[in-house]
Enzyme design. Structure first.
Site, PDB file in Angstrom:
ATOM      1  N   LYS A  31       0.849  -1.183   0.000  1.00  0.00           N
ATOM      2  CA  LYS A  31       0.000   0.000   0.000  1.00  0.00           C
ATOM      3  C   LYS A  31       0.890   1.240   0.000  1.00  0.00           C
ATOM      4  CE  LYS A  31      -0.101   1.092   4.797  1.00  0.00           C
ATOM      5  NZ  LYS A  31      -0.717   1.264   6.072  1.00  0.00           N
ATOM      6  N   ASP A  87      -1.640  -6.565   2.069  1.00  0.00           N
ATOM      7  CA  ASP A  87      -2.292  -5.866   3.168  1.00  0.00           C
ATOM      8  C   ASP A  87      -1.957  -6.716   4.383  1.00  0.00           C
ATOM      9  OD1 ASP A  87      -3.948  -4.873   5.130  1.00  0.00           O
ATOM     10  OD2 ASP A  87      -5.564  -4.407   3.734  1.00  0.00           O
ATOM     11  N   HIS A  88      -0.931  -6.282   5.145  1.00  0.00           N
ATOM     12  CA  HIS A  88      -0.407  -7.211   6.155  1.00  0.00           C
ATOM     13  C   HIS A  88      -1.430  -7.532   7.229  1.00  0.00           C
ATOM     14  CE1 HIS A  88       0.537  -3.296   7.964  1.00  0.00           C
ATOM     15  NE2 HIS A  88       0.339  -3.921   9.100  1.00  0.00           N
ATOM     16  N   HIS A 109      -7.002  -1.386   5.256  1.00  0.00           N
ATOM     17  CA  HIS A 109      -7.226  -2.260   6.414  1.00  0.00           C
ATOM     18  C   HIS A 109      -8.674  -2.254   6.900  1.00  0.00           C
ATOM     19  CE1 HIS A 109      -3.006  -2.276   6.288  1.00  0.00           C
ATOM     20  NE2 HIS A 109      -2.776  -1.218   7.027  1.00  0.00           N
ATOM     21  N   LYS A 143      -3.684   8.699  14.758  1.00  0.00           N
ATOM     22  CA  LYS A 143      -2.342   8.655  15.333  1.00  0.00           C
ATOM     23  C   LYS A 143      -2.359   9.413  16.656  1.00  0.00           C
ATOM     24  CE  LYS A 143       0.346   7.840  11.254  1.00  0.00           C
ATOM     25  NZ  LYS A 143       0.830   6.476  11.556  1.00  0.00           N
TER      26      LYS A 143
END
Ligand SMILES: NC(=O)c1ccc[n+]([C@@H]2O[C@H](COP(=O)([O-])OP(=O)(O)OC[C@H]3O[C@@H](n4cnc5c(N)ncnc54)[C@H](OP(=O)(O)O)[C@@H]3O)[C@@H](O)[C@H]2O)c1
Lengths: 512, 326
Positions: free
Chosen positions: A174, A203-204, A266, A364
């Site tokens: 990505k 997409d881990h 995700h 974040k």
């Protein structure tokens, strides 16, 4: 005759022999961008871990490509250091010695034709010397703006072309574009050179044990699926919170923001897996089909101001440490409108989910690092208790904890022991030992092995990527017209606007 | 910390486990199975330790049953530890003294976790018929290790005679990396296979490997004696040459096709902890093992050459392995 070679049939394998692990066939992995952060922290360590678990073939090679004046052994030393620092499994000199025999380095710029000719001859040599059999995976761990020049070079040098009985695959990370149009462009660039079955988008999150367990939880039990619909589910909250700021990744992050970075891939994937119907089987195609049906049925709220929220973290304190605000981070312009927090409300227009909002949020510099899917159930239609008895009771919830501390939590009401009737929320946790943490393979190990085995269920296809952008684009456009996002306190749970967004629906965010 | 209870009974032990668990803050981790280890004093420590460290992968209650037959009054002594340095699970050592040694099920049954699988493991020495053994009857998986017995030939014959669904032998588990490596060589094109050779020390894994290869490949397989360690070489002969995997030191192996392209492969001998952890990760019966056992020819459990140790070198394999000690 069982002892004769027939492609696709191996007399020593059988579906009943479940204990036999699949080992990748002869092949090489070529990494572009080996000097980068991802390659050092994840890719090279994962390759070592695979070797150490005996899952790589004896005929395996690792080729690095970068603009460095390195010899093979200089690169081998880089790999060695990365492995030493980041590998999950114990370092074994013999495994290393064996792996390092297949390590090669090719120096050059992406525009350098001669470098790609050198790469081609290196791979050819590996086929001859190490028996990699013409099977090569090209891992593009580089900024996406270079995809087109690299794939062009792979095509020009004949590297993207596979001969009979061998494969060439390309792996990309990505972001898969920054909007629908750029995603289409990117897919076209890759598609011109590689057939769609040879393109692996990482997409881990999808390689994580719990995400796969979500499918097991839903489709192997009788207990949950009957409740998994608008009759019983009030709403779903999908959260991915990070405690860190953008760190040194300003160049990447500015102009991208939380929604593009996390929601597009995700969170929408997790939502699709949560909401989809049962696939007819767990092969790549059937799962993808169900996911695509969900994505196609997603509807946006009409009033985007009321039902989305965004924000930028302000200077403050996170977990006992003073931290900078987003606009004070190095290389972020003071008038940046990039959001570091994003929350959106979506609905799935089908019979199963009509009227059930899915709230997706990411940010974040929030209070802690946590990812979870929370399915929040409706309150019981009638409570045969005094109102005061159940004051402490909220909604039942089933929470799939993706990280950290992977597992499942169920929240329900229970009587407080004693003579009074008082019902309050309690939780029941399940975590499958440490197997989800230390000993379970890193998502990257699993995904890289799947690339080498050519097994695709865990990789999103370009259709899904494009559908996700179709969902997100109107929201991003809307935000772009609204100027700078409001600030939120570092170390908390996001902007007040996000709380208001749920309050409008008579709901509130879980504290994860 | 180990809590010791002397002259106790199962119900007091159960209360002590649950008290200990509450004291530790009611460990949130759900247990997925009960593992019952039956071993003499001499072997119990190593086995319990191996199991406890694999409890990190599979949170379980470990009940180590240590029979201490003798003459005096029957007595039960227990050592309990819950989620500490020995491992994350619950660990109970049960010493069954005197005539109690003959009634282990009476102690174990009340201590099994409710409604989760039970695995029984005899690390050294085991009853002839596992499925009807008082402890074996409680378990859906029954694990033994014929490699740990002195007379493995008779142990294999006995195992075959009493084989029941759910039985497993760590001698078979030890073969997994070998089997995976062999299978991987046949993922690539090869000429028709005509025969195979297994070089090995005299260990139960060797005839099991021979049987599995004969079954799967449908060709004759010779088993020749070597000095190992363990299985040190397997050759698949094809009409176009040989595919040879050689493991001289029990760690790294080389793969050769038609005498060329020698490549290295990580093929380590594994610890009992790794073996038991592999077994516990699948609680369904091991059909391939059971089929292999049912095909095992009890007249061919020993090497085809009796100890002559002369390796066939027409495939170009290094002969020095034969001179290397285990
Ligand atoms: N890091 C992560 O955790 C993460 C997570 C998800 C996705 N990704 C994606 O993964 C990819 C790699 O990420 P990364 O964090 O590793 O990026 P990075 O640290 O910035 O590394 C980028 C790599 O590309 C090379 N490169 C850049 N421009 C080049 C040029 N003109 N010619 C030749 N090489 C050039 C760099 O080589 P030099 O050293 O020579 O500059 C470096 O090896 C990106 O697509 C990123 O979006 C990363």
């Amino acid at each position: 005759m069982p002892s004769t070679y027939t492609p696709g049939h191996n007399p020593l394998r059988s579906s009943a022999d479940k204990r036999l692990p699949r080992i990748a066939g002869p092949c090489s992995v070529v990494i572009f961008g080996v000097t980068g952060d991802l390659s050092k922290r994840k890719l090279m360590p994962a390759i070592y871990d695979l070797a150490n678990r005996g899952l790589l073939p004896p005929s395996f090679a690792l080729v690095g490509f970068a603009r460095r004046d390195w010899e093979d052994q200089d690169f081998a030393k880089e790999v060695h250091d990365a492995v030493r620092e980041h590998a999950r499994t114990k370092f074994d000199e013999d495994v290393w010695a064996q792996l390092s025999k297949g390590i090669r380095f090719v120096a050059g710029e992406f525009t350098d034709d001669a470098a790609f000719a050198k790469l081609a001859s290196t791979l050819h040599e590996l086929d001859e010397q190490r028996g990699t059999g013409g099977n090569h995976a090209f891992y593009l761990s580089i900024p996406p703006r270079f995809f087109s020049v690299v794939t062009e070079q792979l095509k020009r040098s004949g590297l993207s072309h596979s001969v009979e009985g061998a494969w060439r695959r390309v792996v990309v990370e990505k972001p898969f574009g920054h909007d629908l149009e750029s995603a289409r462009e990117l897919n076209e660039i890759l598609g011109q050179v590689f057939p769609s079955g040879s393109i692996f988008r990482i997409d881990h999150y999808l390689g994580k044990e719990t995400v796969q367990n979500l499918l097991a939880l839903r489709f192997s039990n009788t207990m949950f699926e009957p409740l998994w619909n608008c009759n019983y589910v009030d709403h779903v909250q999908i959260t991915m919170a990070e405690d860190i700021g953008i760190g040194s990744r300003a160049g990447y992050y500015d102009g991208i923001g939380a929604a593009r970075d996390v929601i597009q891939n995700h969170l929408l994937q997790l939502m699709a897996l949560t909401a989809m119907d049962e696939p007819t089987s767990f092969d790549a195609r059937s799962v993808r089909l169900e996911k695509e049906k969900v994505l196609a049925a997603v509807e946006l709220p009409a009033d985007l101001d009321a039902h989305t929220a965004r924000g930028q973290y302000l200077p403050g304190w996170q977990g006992g440490i003073p931290v900078k605000g987003f606009l004070q981070e190095d290389n972020i312009p003071a008038d940046s409108i990039t959001e570091t927090y994003a929350a959106i409300k979506l609905e799935v227009a089908n019979r199963r989910w009509a009227g059930v909002p899915f709230y997706l949020r990411t940010g974040k510099r929030l209070a802690r690092r946590v990812s979870e899917i929370a399915v929040v159930f409706k309150r019981a239609p009638h409570l045969p208790f005094q109102a005061t008895d159940t004051q402490e009771l909220t909604s039942n919830a089933l929470v799939i904890r993706v990280q950290p501390d992977e597992g499942v939590t169920i929240k329900f009401g229970s009587k407080v022991p004693g003579t009074q009737m008082e019902v309050r929320d309690v939780t029941m946790d399940f975590a499958y030992g440490d197997s989800f943490t230390e000993n379970s393979p890193e998502a990257y190990e699993r995904l890289i092995l799947d690339v080498l085995l050519g097994e695709a269920p865990l990789f999103p296809r370009h259709e899904e990527v494009e559908m996700s952008w179709e969902i997100l684009d109107p929201i991003l456009d809307h935000w772009a017209s609204r100027g700078q996002p409001p600030g939120y306190d570092s170390g908390g749970w996001g902007p007040i606007q996000a709380d208001d967004m749920l309050a409008r629906d008579g709901r509130s965010w879980r504290r994860p | 910390m180990t809590l010791r209870l002397e002259s106790t009974n199962a119900s007091d032990i159960a209360s002590a486990i649950s008290a200990e668990r509450h004291r530790k803050g009611a460990t949130a981790t759900g247990m997925v199975m009960t593992l019952v280890i039956v071993a003499d004093e001499e072997y119990q420590a190593d086995a319990t330790q191996a199991a406890a460290s694999s409890a990190g992968d599979h949170p379980c209650r470990i009940l180590t049953v240590i029979p201490r037959p003798g003459r005096g009054e029957p007595q039960l002594d227990a050592g309990i530890s819950v989620g500490d340095s020995e491992g994350p699970g619950e660990l109970v050592r049960l010493r069954l003294r005197n005539s109690l040694a003959e009634h282990p099920a009476s102690v174990v049954l009340p201590l099994l976790l409710s409604d989760t699988p039970v695995v029984a493991w005899w690390p050294a020495g085991h009853p002839a018929d596992l499925a009807t053994d008082p402890i074996g009857r409680l378990a859906s998986r029954r694990i033994v290790d014929t490699t740990s017995t002195d007379a493995f030939v008779s142990a294999l014959i006995e195992r075959k005679a009493h084989l029941a669904t759910g039985d497993t032998d760590l001698s078979w588990t030890r073969l997994t990396p070998w089997r995976a490596a062999l299978a991987a060589t046949l993922d690539q094109p090869y000429e028709p296979i005509t025969e195979a050779v297994v070089y090995s020390e005299a260990i139960p894994a060797a005839p099991l490997m021979r049987t599995w290869l004969e079954w799967r490949l449908g060709v004759p397989v010779t088993y020749l004696d070597s000095e190992g360690p363990a299985i040190n070489q397997i050759i698949l002969r094809t009409t176009g040459g040989a595919i040879t995997i050689t493991r001289p030191t029990g760690h790294m192996a080389t793969v050769e096709r038609n005498g060329i392209a020698v490549k290295e492969l990580f093929l380590p001998r594994r610890s009992v902890k790794d073996l038991i952890s592999e077994e516990l990760s699948r609680l369904d019966p091991d059909d391939t093992y059971e089929e292999t056992m049912s095909r095992l020819d009890i007249t061919r459990l020993e090497p085809d050459n009796d100890g002559a140790a002369d390796q066939d070198d027409t495939a170009g394999e290094q002969t020095e392995n034969t001179t290397e000690g285990p």
